[in-house]
Scaffold this motif. Structure first.
Motif, short mmCIF file in Angstrom:
data_model
loop_
_atom_site.label_atom_id
_atom_site.label_comp_id
_atom_site.label_asym_id
_atom_site.label_seq_id
_atom_site.Cartn_x
_atom_site.Cartn_y
_atom_site.Cartn_z
N GLU A 112 -0.10 22.32 6.91
CA GLU A 112 -0.06 23.07 5.65
C GLU A 112 1.12 22.70 4.78
N MET A 113 1.46 21.41 4.74
CA MET A 113 2.56 20.98 3.87
C MET A 113 2.03 20.32 2.60
N GLY A 114 0.71 20.28 2.46
CA GLY A 114 0.12 19.68 1.26
C GLY A 114 0.31 18.19 1.20
N LEU A 115 0.56 17.56 2.36
CA LEU A 115 0.76 16.11 2.39
C LEU A 115 -0.55 15.43 2.78
N PRO A 116 -0.72 14.17 2.37
CA PRO A 116 -1.96 13.48 2.78
C PRO A 116 -2.04 13.42 4.30
N THR A 161 0.84 -1.20 0.00
CA THR A 161 0.00 0.00 0.00
C THR A 161 0.88 1.25 0.00
N ARG A 162 0.29 2.40 -0.28
CA ARG A 162 1.08 3.64 -0.25
C ARG A 162 1.65 3.89 1.13
N LEU A 163 0.85 3.57 2.16
CA LEU A 163 1.34 3.74 3.53
C LEU A 163 2.51 2.79 3.80
N GLY A 164 2.34 1.53 3.41
CA GLY A 164 3.40 0.53 3.62
C GLY A 164 4.66 0.88 2.86
N GLY A 209 10.13 2.80 2.93
CA GLY A 209 11.07 3.65 2.21
C GLY A 209 11.35 4.95 2.93
N PRO A 210 11.04 6.09 2.29
CA PRO A 210 11.51 7.39 2.79
C PRO A 210 10.98 7.78 4.17
N MET A 211 9.83 7.23 4.62
CA MET A 211 9.25 7.67 5.89
C MET A 211 9.75 6.87 7.09
N SER A 212 10.54 5.81 6.84
CA SER A 212 10.94 4.94 7.96
C SER A 212 11.71 5.72 9.03
N GLY A 213 12.48 6.72 8.59
CA GLY A 213 13.29 7.48 9.52
C GLY A 213 12.48 8.34 10.48
N ASN A 214 11.18 8.53 10.19
CA ASN A 214 10.37 9.37 11.06
C ASN A 214 9.82 8.62 12.27
N LEU A 215 9.97 7.30 12.29
CA LEU A 215 9.46 6.53 13.42
C LEU A 215 10.46 6.55 14.56
N GLU A 216 9.93 6.61 15.80
CA GLU A 216 10.83 6.56 16.96
C GLU A 216 11.53 5.21 17.02
N LYS A 244 -7.36 5.93 3.00
CA LYS A 244 -7.08 6.30 1.60
C LYS A 244 -5.69 5.85 1.17
N LEU A 245 -4.79 5.65 2.15
CA LEU A 245 -3.41 5.28 1.82
C LEU A 245 -3.16 3.79 2.02
N THR A 246 -4.19 3.06 2.38
CA THR A 246 -3.96 1.63 2.63
C THR A 246 -4.53 0.77 1.51
N ILE A 295 0.70 5.93 17.30
CA ILE A 295 2.00 6.00 16.58
C ILE A 295 1.99 7.18 15.60
N LEU A 296 0.89 7.29 14.84
CA LEU A 296 0.82 8.37 13.84
C LEU A 296 0.82 9.74 14.53
N ASN A 297 0.08 9.84 15.64
CA ASN A 297 0.02 11.12 16.35
C ASN A 297 1.40 11.54 16.86
N ASN A 298 2.19 10.58 17.29
CA ASN A 298 3.50 10.91 17.84
C ASN A 298 4.56 11.17 16.79
N ASN A 299 4.42 10.53 15.61
CA ASN A 299 5.53 10.55 14.66
C ASN A 299 5.23 11.23 13.32
N CYS A 300 3.98 11.38 13.01
CA CYS A 300 3.67 11.72 11.62
C CYS A 300 2.87 13.00 11.43
N ILE A 301 1.92 13.28 12.38
CA ILE A 301 0.95 14.33 12.04
C ILE A 301 1.53 15.74 12.10
N MET A 302 2.73 15.90 12.66
CA MET A 302 3.32 17.24 12.62
C MET A 302 3.54 17.68 11.17
N CYS A 303 3.69 16.72 10.27
CA CYS A 303 3.76 17.07 8.85
C CYS A 303 2.47 16.68 8.12
N HIS A 304 1.92 15.53 8.51
CA HIS A 304 0.76 14.99 7.78
C HIS A 304 -0.56 15.37 8.45
C1 HEC Z 1 9.16 16.00 8.69
C2 HEC Z 1 7.92 15.88 8.01
C3 HEC Z 1 7.34 14.46 7.85
C4 HEC Z 1 7.10 13.55 8.84
C5 HEC Z 1 7.37 13.67 10.32
C6 HEC Z 1 6.48 12.42 8.18
N1 HEC Z 1 6.38 12.64 6.83
FE1 HEC Z 1 5.49 11.41 5.48
N2 HEC Z 1 6.02 12.70 3.97
C7 HEC Z 1 6.66 13.89 4.14
C8 HEC Z 1 6.94 14.47 2.84
C9 HEC Z 1 7.64 15.78 2.58
C10 HEC Z 1 6.40 13.56 1.89
C11 HEC Z 1 6.38 13.72 0.38
C12 HEC Z 1 7.72 13.50 -0.23
C13 HEC Z 1 8.04 12.08 -0.47
O1 HEC Z 1 7.19 11.35 -1.03
O2 HEC Z 1 9.18 11.68 -0.16
C14 HEC Z 1 5.83 12.46 2.63
C15 HEC Z 1 5.19 11.39 2.05
C16 HEC Z 1 4.53 10.40 2.76
C17 HEC Z 1 3.67 9.39 2.17
C18 HEC Z 1 3.43 9.23 0.70
C19 HEC Z 1 2.17 9.94 0.34
C20 HEC Z 1 1.77 9.62 -1.07
O3 HEC Z 1 1.33 10.57 -1.73
O4 HEC Z 1 1.88 8.47 -1.47
C21 HEC Z 1 3.20 8.63 3.18
C22 HEC Z 1 2.23 7.46 3.08
C23 HEC Z 1 3.78 9.13 4.39
N3 HEC Z 1 4.56 10.22 4.12
C24 HEC Z 1 3.56 8.58 5.64
C25 HEC Z 1 4.19 9.03 6.79
C26 HEC Z 1 4.11 8.36 8.07
C27 HEC Z 1 3.35 7.06 8.32
C28 HEC Z 1 4.83 9.10 8.96
C29 HEC Z 1 5.08 8.81 10.42
C30 HEC Z 1 5.81 7.62 10.69
C31 HEC Z 1 5.36 10.25 8.25
N4 HEC Z 1 4.95 10.17 6.93
C32 HEC Z 1 6.09 11.27 8.83
C33 HEC Z 1 7.00 14.49 5.35
C34 HEC Z 1 6.91 13.89 6.58
#
Ligand code: HEC
Length: 253
Positions: free
Chosen positions: A122-126, A65-68, A73-80, A136-138, A108-117
């Motif tokens: 206002e970052m235009g992220l889902p 899924t998009r979430l998975g 991939g790129p979001m793994s670093g945002n987890l504690e 929607k992302l699963t 988990i999402l509240n602690n690690n993700c919603i500051m951007c998502h």
């Molecule tokens: C520091 C800000 C930040 C945090 C914290 C963050 N994200 Fe993101 N996320 C982004 C940005 C910027 C993108 C878009 C760029 C990209 O795709 O690499 C993104 C993209 C994504 C997408 C892809 C959306 C799509 O359109 O397919 C998902 C899913 C996602 N993040 C989930 C998460 C989850 C789950 C967490 C918590 C563990 C998280 N993000 C934490 C900034 C963040």
């Protein structure tokens, strides 16, 4: 025979300008490679960058899924903690139950993700602030959207055409076999055109990710070769004597 400009005709200031340009482009290219690594590595769940990661980026993955994909991939670093990723992936595999979401996933999402998502960020992220938003992302990951590919394509084509043109203008001042020079100047343009075309084909035929990687690699190699040969000929290589005087010398012997 017409005389074509070579590095031996260039002033030191011209060569310094050329060198600084080539060094900056070379560095920019290394950063571009690092960017590719950060944005695609680990999408397939394995560390490092592979052709499979590229395939997932463009084609998507039927059981991912998009979430998975983002968490692998790129979001793994945002987890504690890395275990939190497995908690979320298991929840997706188990069928994305709402009660389990509220109990285990939302914290988990509240602690690690919603500051951007979130809408507030206002970052235009889902947003990841409610169950329907996360749902929607699963669904199955369908890879890069055509819209995002079109955006990246036009930026790449405009930007890279300029880079290749100026690097090529400098490179043609080298002394070398003209056939080799013609091929070296044209290859990176063909490679980038194939590369970008194959992004779209990979959306339909996943195996084309190999062409994406090969064409990208070919462009990198030919760009590196143009930069290195130009720098070498500018500052180290001394042309012995030009072909014209050489043949004249031979006639007088
Ligand atoms: C520091 C800000 C930040 C945090 C914290 C963050 N994200 Fe993101 N996320 C982004 C940005 C910027 C993108 C878009 C760029 C990209 O795709 O690499 C993104 C993209 C994504 C997408 C892809 C959306 C799509 O359109 O397919 C998902 C899913 C996602 N993040 C989930 C998460 C989850 C789950 C967490 C918590 C563990 C998280 N993000 C934490 C900034 C963040």
């Amino acid at each position: 025979m017409p005389h074509y400009r070579r590095f031996s005709d260039a002033s030191v200031s011209e060569k310094m300008l050329d060198s600084m340009f080539l060094i900056t482009i070379g560095l920019g290219y290394l950063f571009a490679l690092t960017h590719v690594f950060y944005s695609h590595a680990g999408r397939d769940g394995e560390a490092g960058l592979s052709v499979k990661d590229v395939e997932i980026a463009y084609f998507g993955e039927s059981h991912q899924t998009r979430l998975g994909a983002a968490l692998n991939g790129p979001m793994s670093g945002n987890l504690e903690k890395p275990e939190q990723k497995d908690v979320i992936l298991e929840w997706i595999d188990a069928g994305t139950d709402e009660a389990a979401f509220n109990e285990r996933i939302a914290p988990i999402l509240n602690n690690n993700c919603i500051m951007c998502h979130s809408v507030e960020a206002e970052m235009g992220l889902p947003p990841l602030t409610s169950y329907p938003d996360v749902m929607k992302l699963t669904h199955t990951d369908t890879g890069a959207s055509v819209q995002s590919l079109v955006r990246v394509s036009h930026i790449h084509l405009f930007g890279i055409a300029f880079i290749l043109f100026f690097v090529g203008r400098i490179f043609i001042l080298c002394e070398m076999n003209p056939m080799l020079k013609r091929v070296t100047v044209v290859i990176p343009f063909i490679a980038i055109l194939i590369d970008i075309t194959s992004w779209y084909i990979t959306k339909i035929i996943p195996g084309f990710s190999y062409v994406v990687v090969l064409a990208g690699g070919l462009m990198g190699i030919s760009l590196a070769m143009q930069i290195l040969v130009s720098m070498y000929q500018m500052w180290i290589y001394k042309p012995k004597t030009d072909a014209h005087t050489l043949s004249e010398d031979k006639m007088h012997q």
